[in-house]
Design a protein around this motif. Structure first.
Motif, PDB file in Angstrom:
ATOM      1  N   LYS A  95       2.547  14.686   3.189  1.00 56.79           N
ATOM      2  CA  LYS A  95       1.701  13.494   3.238  1.00 56.79           C
ATOM      3  C   LYS A  95       0.643  13.551   4.332  1.00 56.79           C
ATOM      4  O   LYS A  95      -0.313  12.804   4.301  1.00 56.79           O
ATOM      5  CB  LYS A  95       2.552  12.246   3.417  1.00 56.79           C
ATOM      6  N   MET A  96       0.803  14.440   5.324  1.00 58.26           N
ATOM      7  CA  MET A  96      -0.214  14.546   6.359  1.00 58.26           C
ATOM      8  C   MET A  96      -1.163  15.713   6.116  1.00 58.26           C
ATOM      9  O   MET A  96      -2.035  15.991   6.942  1.00 58.26           O
ATOM     10  CB  MET A  96       0.443  14.700   7.735  1.00 58.26           C
ATOM     11  N   THR A  99      -4.833  15.059   6.388  1.00 64.75           N
ATOM     12  CA  THR A  99      -5.269  14.775   7.759  1.00 64.75           C
ATOM     13  C   THR A  99      -5.585  16.067   8.484  1.00 64.75           C
ATOM     14  O   THR A  99      -6.569  16.173   9.202  1.00 64.75           O
ATOM     15  CB  THR A  99      -4.145  14.038   8.518  1.00 64.75           C
ATOM     16  N   ARG A 106      -7.625   8.562  11.698  1.00 68.72           N
ATOM     17  CA  ARG A 106      -7.858   7.427  10.803  1.00 68.72           C
ATOM     18  C   ARG A 106      -8.943   6.528  11.390  1.00 68.72           C
ATOM     19  O   ARG A 106      -9.061   6.390  12.590  1.00 68.72           O
ATOM     20  CB  ARG A 106      -6.586   6.589  10.677  1.00 68.72           C
ATOM     21  N   SER A 108      -9.024   3.261  10.569  1.00 63.60           N
ATOM     22  CA  SER A 108      -8.335   1.999  10.809  1.00 63.60           C
ATOM     23  C   SER A 108      -6.844   2.241  10.924  1.00 63.60           C
ATOM     24  O   SER A 108      -6.234   2.859  10.063  1.00 63.60           O
ATOM     25  CB  SER A 108      -8.586   1.020   9.666  1.00 63.60           C
ATOM     26  N   PHE A 109      -6.273   1.767  12.016  1.00 63.14           N
ATOM     27  CA  PHE A 109      -4.839   1.919  12.176  1.00 63.14           C
ATOM     28  C   PHE A 109      -4.076   1.141  11.112  1.00 63.14           C
ATOM     29  O   PHE A 109      -3.035   1.553  10.651  1.00 63.14           O
ATOM     30  CB  PHE A 109      -4.411   1.435  13.552  1.00 63.14           C
ATOM     31  N   VAL A 110      -4.620   0.003  10.722  1.00 59.42           N
ATOM     32  CA  VAL A 110      -3.889  -0.835   9.773  1.00 59.42           C
ATOM     33  C   VAL A 110      -3.682  -0.096   8.459  1.00 59.42           C
ATOM     34  O   VAL A 110      -2.644  -0.228   7.817  1.00 59.42           O
ATOM     35  CB  VAL A 110      -4.628  -2.166   9.540  1.00 59.42           C
ATOM     36  N   GLY A 112      -2.911   2.824   8.092  1.00 61.45           N
ATOM     37  CA  GLY A 112      -1.700   3.634   8.258  1.00 61.45           C
ATOM     38  C   GLY A 112      -0.431   2.818   8.132  1.00 61.45           C
ATOM     39  O   GLY A 112       0.592   3.317   7.686  1.00 61.45           O
ATOM     40  N   PHE A 113      -0.500   1.560   8.529  1.00 66.74           N
ATOM     41  CA  PHE A 113       0.697   0.726   8.442  1.00 66.74           C
ATOM     42  C   PHE A 113       0.908   0.173   7.038  1.00 66.74           C
ATOM     43  O   PHE A 113       2.010  -0.161   6.674  1.00 66.74           O
ATOM     44  CB  PHE A 113       0.592  -0.441   9.438  1.00 66.74           C
ATOM     45  N   MET A 114      -0.180   0.071   6.273  1.00 67.87           N
ATOM     46  CA  MET A 114      -0.084  -0.591   4.977  1.00 67.87           C
ATOM     47  C   MET A 114      -0.215   0.364   3.790  1.00 67.87           C
ATOM     48  O   MET A 114       0.023  -0.033   2.666  1.00 67.87           O
ATOM     49  CB  MET A 114      -1.198  -1.651   4.848  1.00 67.87           C
ATOM     50  N   ALA A 115      -0.614   1.608   4.054  1.00 68.44           N
ATOM     51  CA  ALA A 115      -0.944   2.508   2.943  1.00 68.44           C
ATOM     52  C   ALA A 115       0.268   2.832   2.083  1.00 68.44           C
ATOM     53  O   ALA A 115       1.402   2.673   2.500  1.00 68.44           O
ATOM     54  CB  ALA A 115      -1.525   3.791   3.494  1.00 68.44           C
ATOM     55  N   PRO A 117       3.035   4.979   0.616  1.00 69.48           N
ATOM     56  CA  PRO A 117       3.731   6.081   1.281  1.00 69.48           C
ATOM     57  C   PRO A 117       3.919   7.277   0.363  1.00 69.48           C
ATOM     58  O   PRO A 117       5.026   7.725   0.143  1.00 69.48           O
ATOM     59  CB  PRO A 117       5.083   5.469   1.604  1.00 69.48           C
TER      60      PRO A 117
END
Lengths: 126, 315
Positions: A95-96, A99, A106, A108-110, A112-115, A117
């Protein structure tokens, strides 16, 4: 002396040497290549998942939460848990992986929290 | 206010891929003591200053990760009351009583699953086996620490950080039903009001459990063990390197909790932390808020950057 094999990363074109005595991920880290994302290094998190396109290898136990038996059977394995028996051609699919290819953070950090998985879990495509 | 109700994290049950290397890690390197094994092959461990029989349970399995986390409550009456409160709250699922003795030296446990998909347990009774410090009996005229410590030797299992989706439901259960305080939070999103991190305490510690919002169920980020000083965290770094343990990050400091920390991985990829410091929490301390813009120093105060591994690597 242990024979060394050549590992080719299809994503980035990087190559490095790896003996049967070390994992593909450990060999990559040792020579400071970066084509495969590095996570726990111990078979649990799944971020170093690769597809072995060509070549022979031995494997050690990997968490079934990140590599299903079906995936393992078709050569989707964790780079931290495989040891080459021949030259290998592999591709990072964890998954990385994107990247690492992009080499950027990223925006936006958000996200990463909401994407979604995606690839951390076993891939269920048939 | 006296410390009542839920007292502390009492145990964490982890899945390991192979038991032998796991024990080499948790006993020889981390420095926990093996207390018992059961017929199923589970191994029960404790840190040196814990009086309770065990705090870490290892089970060999095909998947890494956490089976459950257990919380000690102050009495059997509290256990019954909180179990009933959880049942009527509508905030938990898969509730069951685990009979006494299923964990050695432990009374009955009430197990439930919180909204983030993690199994939690409450229990009121676990045998006291002591900390080997007493000189005239187990708890009389004690030395400050016992002989024969080895490895990193944290004094206690301290907390877990867990990843899950329904952060709001889990936080509501811990705060409204189990009496925890929200010591710190991370808020993000377009309006700055989406909680993506919750640091909850049932005690005077800055956190007894931390939850991060991620689109997953029941995932494990780390189990943490407490040390007495920043210098001991640095020495832990020496011990981890000497033993070629897979390092994640550190030694560094968290902005959140102010803890000094090092993250590393057990041989199955489960993340561990040893840390020191932090502050004393009281229930009337205002909740600390971290904003999305400052999430870097909130997590890793020195680097001031949240690395991709923190978000993406879990079991």
């Amino acid at each position: 002396m242990t024979q060394e094999h050549i590992v080719v990363l299809a994503n980035t074109g990087e190559t490095f040497r790896c003996s049967a005595g070390e994992s593909v991920l450990a060999a990559m880290e040792r020579v400071r290549r970066k084509g495969i994302p590095v996570g726990c290094r111990n078979g649990g998190c799944g971020v170093c998942k690769v597809e072995v396109i060509e070549g022979q290898f031995t494997r050690r136990k990997m968490s079934r939460a990140v590599v299903t038996a079906e995936e393992e059977a078709r050569g989707r394995v964790l780079a931290c848990k495989i040891h080459p028996q021949s030259n290998l051609r592999i591709q990072a699919v964890g998954k990385m992986a994107r990247t690492v290819e992009a080499q950027q953070d990223r925006t936006s950090f958000v996200s990463g929290f909401m994407a979604t998985p995606a690839a951390s879990q076993p891939d269920t495509e048939t | 206010m006296a410390l009542t109700g839920v007292l502390r994290p009492g145990h964490v049950a982890l899945r390991v891929l192979e038991m032998e290397p796991a024990l080499k890690h948790y006993v020889d390197v981390l420095g926990l003591a093996e207390v018992a094994r059961d017929k199923a092959g589970r191994v029960f461990l404790k840190a040196w200053d814990e009086h309770d029989h065990h705090s870490v349970v290892l089970r060999e399995a095909d998947e890494a990760g956490m089976d459950y986390m257990g919380w000690r409550v102050d009495s059997p009456a509290t256990l019954k009351k909180l179990a009933a409160d959880i049942e009527t709250s509508g905030l938990a699922s898969d509730m069951a009583w685990i009979p006494a003795g299923e964990h050695p030296a432990t009374g009955e446990r009430f197990r439930f699953t919180i909204a983030t998909g993690h199994a939690m347990e409450l229990f009121a009774e676990k045998d006291k086996v002591g900390n080997d410090c007493g000189t005239d009996g187990p708890d009389t005229n004690p030395n400050p620490w016992p002989d024969n410590l080895h490895g990193i030797a944290p004094s206690r299992f301290d907390h877990c950080l867990l990843y899950g989706d329904d952060l709001d439901g889990a936080v509501k259960l811990f705060r409204d039903v189990l009496g925890f305080s929200l010591a710190e939070q991370i808020l993000a999103g377009p309006d700055g009001n989406l909680m993506i991190g919750a640091f909850l305490t049932c005690s005077n510690k800055p956190h007894d459990i931390a939850l991060i919002r991620q689109p997953v169920k029941g995932k494990f980020h780390h189990a943490s063990f407490i040390l007495g000083s920043w210098e001991q965290v640095l020495k832990a770094g020496d011990i981890l390197s000497r033993n070629k343990v897979s390092l994640d990050i550190g030694p560094t400091r968290h902005g959140i909790t102010r803890g000094e920390t090092i993250y590393f991985f057990d041989p199955s990829g489960n993340r561990n932390e040893v840390f020191s410091g932090g502050y004393i929490h009281y229930p009337d301390k205002p909740t600390i808020t971290w904003t999305e813009q400052e999430i870097g120093p909130a997590i890793f105060y020195h680097d001031r950057k949240l690395n991709e591994r923190f978000l993406q690597v879990f079991t």
